[in-house]
Design a protein around this motif. Structure first.
Motif, PDB file in Angstrom:
ATOM      1  N   UNK B  17       7.557  11.867   2.884  1.00 12.91           N
ATOM      2  CA  UNK B  17       6.992  10.568   2.509  1.00 12.91           C
ATOM      3  C   UNK B  17       7.593   9.449   3.348  1.00 12.91           C
ATOM      4  N   UNK B  24       3.110   4.335   9.382  1.00 10.21           N
ATOM      5  CA  UNK B  24       2.259   3.150   9.254  1.00 10.21           C
ATOM      6  C   UNK B  24       3.095   1.880   9.339  1.00 10.21           C
ATOM      7  N   UNK B 239      -7.302  -5.734   6.068  1.00 10.14           N
ATOM      8  CA  UNK B 239      -6.188  -5.358   5.194  1.00 10.14           C
ATOM      9  C   UNK B 239      -4.920  -5.082   6.018  1.00 10.14           C
ATOM     10  N   UNK B 243      -1.391  -7.119   5.762  1.00  6.60           N
ATOM     11  CA  UNK B 243      -0.109  -6.488   5.455  1.00  6.60           C
ATOM     12  C   UNK B 243       0.909  -6.765   6.560  1.00  6.60           C
ATOM     13  N   UNK B 270       4.894   1.101   0.534  1.00  5.79           N
ATOM     14  CA  UNK B 270       3.585   1.480   0.005  1.00  5.79           C
ATOM     15  C   UNK B 270       3.410   2.992  -0.041  1.00  5.79           C
ATOM     16  N   UNK B 271       4.036   3.716   0.897  1.00  5.42           N
ATOM     17  CA  UNK B 271       3.925   5.168   0.826  1.00  5.42           C
ATOM     18  C   UNK B 271       4.701   5.723  -0.358  1.00  5.42           C
ATOM     19  N   UNK B 274       2.598   5.450  -3.346  1.00  6.85           N
ATOM     20  CA  UNK B 274       1.599   6.517  -3.408  1.00  6.85           C
ATOM     21  C   UNK B 274       2.262   7.810  -3.880  1.00  6.85           C
ATOM     22  N   UNK B 275       3.440   8.089  -3.322  1.00  4.77           N
ATOM     23  CA  UNK B 275       4.083   9.365  -3.611  1.00  4.77           C
ATOM     24  C   UNK B 275       4.747   9.440  -4.976  1.00  4.77           C
ATOM     25  N   UNK B 284      -1.590   5.468  -7.485  1.00  2.60           N
ATOM     26  CA  UNK B 284      -1.396   5.414  -6.035  1.00  2.60           C
ATOM     27  C   UNK B 284      -2.235   4.342  -5.355  1.00  2.60           C
ATOM     28  N   UNK B 285      -3.300   3.889  -6.014  1.00  5.51           N
ATOM     29  CA  UNK B 285      -4.141   2.891  -5.363  1.00  5.51           C
ATOM     30  C   UNK B 285      -3.545   1.489  -5.444  1.00  5.51           C
ATOM     31  N   UNK B 287      -1.088   0.681  -3.807  1.00 10.34           N
ATOM     32  CA  UNK B 287      -0.301   0.520  -2.588  1.00 10.34           C
ATOM     33  C   UNK B 287      -0.493  -0.853  -1.950  1.00 10.34           C
TER      34      UNK B 287
END
Lengths: 386, 315
Positions: B17, B24, B239, B243, B270-271, B274-275, B284-285, B287
């Motif tokens: 992760x 990103x 987006x 960010x 943000x990852x 999600x994780x 997870x959405x 993020x």
């Protein structure tokens, strides 16, 4: 300030005139054409669906007009682009009804957009036939809204059965698109059906269409090592999800729905699409003559293999023409009844009967994706209530 | 200390992760550099910068397709595409500065800011008009391999590319800003534009150069992302650009190492949402929401950003 007041006044006059238009009954059986209003996503995120729908519908109209039209009238398609946005879908459907005076509405592929537009058609009492929106709620909007494709509860159960019976899967993970009615509906049905068949859902993840990558969700799923992953999304994302899953060393079968069926998926997913299966409306390699004739004339006209949106739009126009013939014209009430009474209509995607919920009762097929040939291989046909 | 297999797997997942997040994050950092440099020099938030990232991806797409690199993946093809799209984006960045921002620079800062928003929308919808909104798939320019680091944690060629290229570009930027004459001029303009002008620095040129530099970095981000996630579409910069802007503010806007730090932090945060968010009830959405929640927190607690210094606004 004065200027502002004047413009506000003008705006309100304009708006009220729009409202008045909405209220008037529409009854134009005169003229020599029957207008079909098609609303589709021609420039947005799911524009491959829109383009195919347009092509399929146009092919059907051309064929019908070449043989003299229906009840002595030619068919004409009026197309509006909704850019794949629900609010835009609503606007263009009111334009089709109020300005273009179409007698019937055809569209959309994405359930979210059909749901946004359906109330407009229902209010104006204009029959609306969606060729590819599979979410249950769409036809529940009212008695003028129909569909000619199967519904998600069937489509989701097809894949759950396939996973449990054919792939012998015991555990599954689901990765769904959080903003799509279609994806949420399929997730729910798959979970229920797969659990009923003795399987276990080990993880439910979600994403949005603008996510920069999907490895976060996939890494979480990888740690749980499910037998299959169900990804009920649209082609723009699922191809990349498949690619990134394979990058993470995940080799299990990936399952999807008709939202995967668009030519772009081969480029986005590449070799990652090996060992993936989807439920769909028809198999292009089905040797039945009605399928092969359609595939041949579509390829001649557009130079590409028809996807399921194309064949469904084609079927929808053919079914509408049949209903117009039985109704003896395009009077909205009579046409509505005629569509509702459709029974065993022989379409390219199989026999269609419309049930009391205004949904189509028909078969679904399971296809395997073959990235080396960019082709869908027929695996199995699953009939309803079986 | 030895880990049992379950702990080992959890550790692998965590490291995976972090790798995903830093991937990103590096992209956000590349874009954030452009925001921060332009702000440092003009006190302007260039809202069209996120769209330059998209323009870079499209330029790379056109180049790779036209020159045939899409069919035969090679290192040469990748480098040509990367440098080509950086050059095109630099030219477009300079053109935007010359024809949209310079004429209004003499008016209030607000005027330039609104112009930037207009510019952003213009680029987005111009691209929708030309290329349609349909997502296109960016060709694979280098054969993609996966390498196992240890246990289950893997890294792909496209991820390694993102790390290596963005690191090289950041070192290059550092060199320009601190070791060259033009870099000295940039720092002077950033310190005080009027004094710099009085010292004989051609400020118009320095500003144009800054836009070119920032745009080239964003374009590199666009091409690199497209190797990782090959879907490109005209609105992809909105987006991601936002960010990256948050990353620049988080690190301290106007501060170059701050932008890099901010980008990496936002990517990792943000990852991790999600994780691991689902363990604490965050789906997870969320993020995207996390990036903006971090922005609000930073503005409340440390308005100048992590590495930023408080500048007294002259009255």
């Amino acid at each position: 300030m004065k200027k502002f007041c004047v413009s506000l006044l003008l705006l309100s006059i304009f708006l009220s005139s729009c409202v008045q238009k909405n209220g008037t009954a529409i009854n134009n059986n005169n003229g020599n054409t029957i207008k079909i209003g098609l609303f589709a996503d021609l420039t947005g995120q799911t524009s491959a669906f829109g383009q195919s729908s347009k092509n399929g519908a146009q092919l059907a109209v051309d064929e019908i007009n070449a043989t003299g039209g229906v009840v002595g009238k030619k068919l004409e398609i009026v197309i509006e682009d909704d850019q794949g946005r629900p609010e835009q879908a609503k606007t263009v459907v009111s334009k089709l009804i109020n300005q273009d005076k179409v007698q019937v509405i055809l569209g959309e592929a994405a359930s979210t957009n059909s749901l946004a537009a359906a109330p407009v058609a229902q209010e104006a009492k204009i029959p609306m036939v969606t060729h590819a929106s599979t979410n249950e709620q769409v036809t529940q909007v009212g008695n003028y809204i129909f569909r000619i494709c199967f519904i998600d509860s069937f489509q989701g159960s097809v894949m759950a059965k396939f996973a449990a019976n054919n792939l012998k899967a015991k555990t599954a993970a689901i990765i769904g698109d959080v903003n799509s009615t279609y994806s949420k509906g399929l997730t729910e049905v798959f979970e229920k059906e797969f659990t009923n068949l003795g399987g276990k859902i080990v993880s439910k993840q979600s994403y949005t269409q603008n996510d920069p990558d999907f490895k976060g969700q996939l890494t979480t799923v990888r740690a749980l090592n499910p037998d299959v992953i169900y990804i009920p999304g649209y082609y723009g994302q699922v191809g990349i999800i498949a690619k990134q899953a394979r990058e993470l060393g995940m080799t299990m079968p990936l399952l999807g729905g008709d939202g995967w069926d668009a030519p772009e998926i081969w480029k986005l997913g590449g070799e990652g699409l090996k060992n993936t299966f989807i439920s769909n409306h028809y198999a292009a390699d089905n040797p039945a003559p009605e399928v092969q004739n359609f595939v041949k004339s579509y390829k001649e006209k557009y130079g590409v293999q028809p996807d399921s949106m194309a064949v469904l739009a084609y079927d929808a126009v053919k079914l509408l023409a049949d209903a117009v013939k039985r109704a003896g014209g395009a009077n909205s009430e009579k046409l509505r009844d005629a569509i509702a009474q459709t029974k065993d209509f022989a379409a390219v995607t199989g026999k269609i009967s419309i049930n009391e919920k205004r949904d189509a009762v028909k078969l679904a097929v399971v296809l395997e994706l073959d990235p080396s040939k960019s082709a869908y291989l027929y695996k199995e046909t699953i009939y309803p209530n079986q | 200390m030895t880990l049992d297999s379950g702990q080992q797997e959890k550790m692998d997942t965590f490291i995976q992760q972090i790798i995903n997040g830093l991937t990103i994050g590096s992209i956000y950092a590349l874009i954030a550099l452009g925001y921060t440099m332009v702000y440092g020099i003009l006190r302007l938030i260039n809202f069209a910068h996120g769209d330059i990232y998209m323009v870079g991806a499209y330029a790379g797409f056109m180049l790779a397709t036209a020159l045939g690199f899409a069919v035969n993946p090679s290192v040469f093809g990748f480098i040509v595409t990367l440098l080509g799209s950086m050059t095109i984006a630099a030219a477009i960045g300079m053109a935007i500065e010359r024809f949209a921002y310079r004429p209004v620079r003499k008016y209030s800062k607000m005027t330039t800011l609104i112009t930037a928003i207009g510019m952003s929308l213009l680029i987005e919808y111009l691209f929708v008009f030309i290329f349609s909104g349909t997502p296109r798939s960016f060709p694979q320019l280098l054969p993609n391999e996966n390498y196992t680091l240890f246990g289950n944690a893997t890294i792909s060629t496209s991820q390694i590319l993102i790390f290596v290229v963005s690191l090289l570009l950041m070192i290059f930027l550092q060199w320009i800003v601190y070791q060259t004459k033009i870099g000295k001029a940039m720092r002077a303009v950033s310190y005080n534009i009027n004094s710099a002008k009085l010292m004989g620095i051609n400020t118009d040129f320095v500003i144009a150069f800054t836009f070119a530099l920032g745009s080239a970095l964003a374009a590199a981000g666009g091409v690199l992302t497209a190797q990782y996630n090959p879907k490109i579409e005209p609105l992809m910069g909105i987006i991601t650009g936002l960010k990256a802007f948050v990353a620049a503010v988080l690190g301290g806007i106007g501060n170059i190492p701050g932008a890099v730090l901010g980008g990496l932090l936002i990517g990792a945060a943000e990852t991790l949402v999600v994780g691991y968010g689902s363990y604490i009830g965050v789906p997870s959405t969320y993020r995207d929401a996390v990036a903006f929640a971090i922005l609000i927190l930073v503005l409340l607690i440390r308005p100048a950003g992590l590495l930023g210094t408080n500048i007294q606004e002259k009255v």
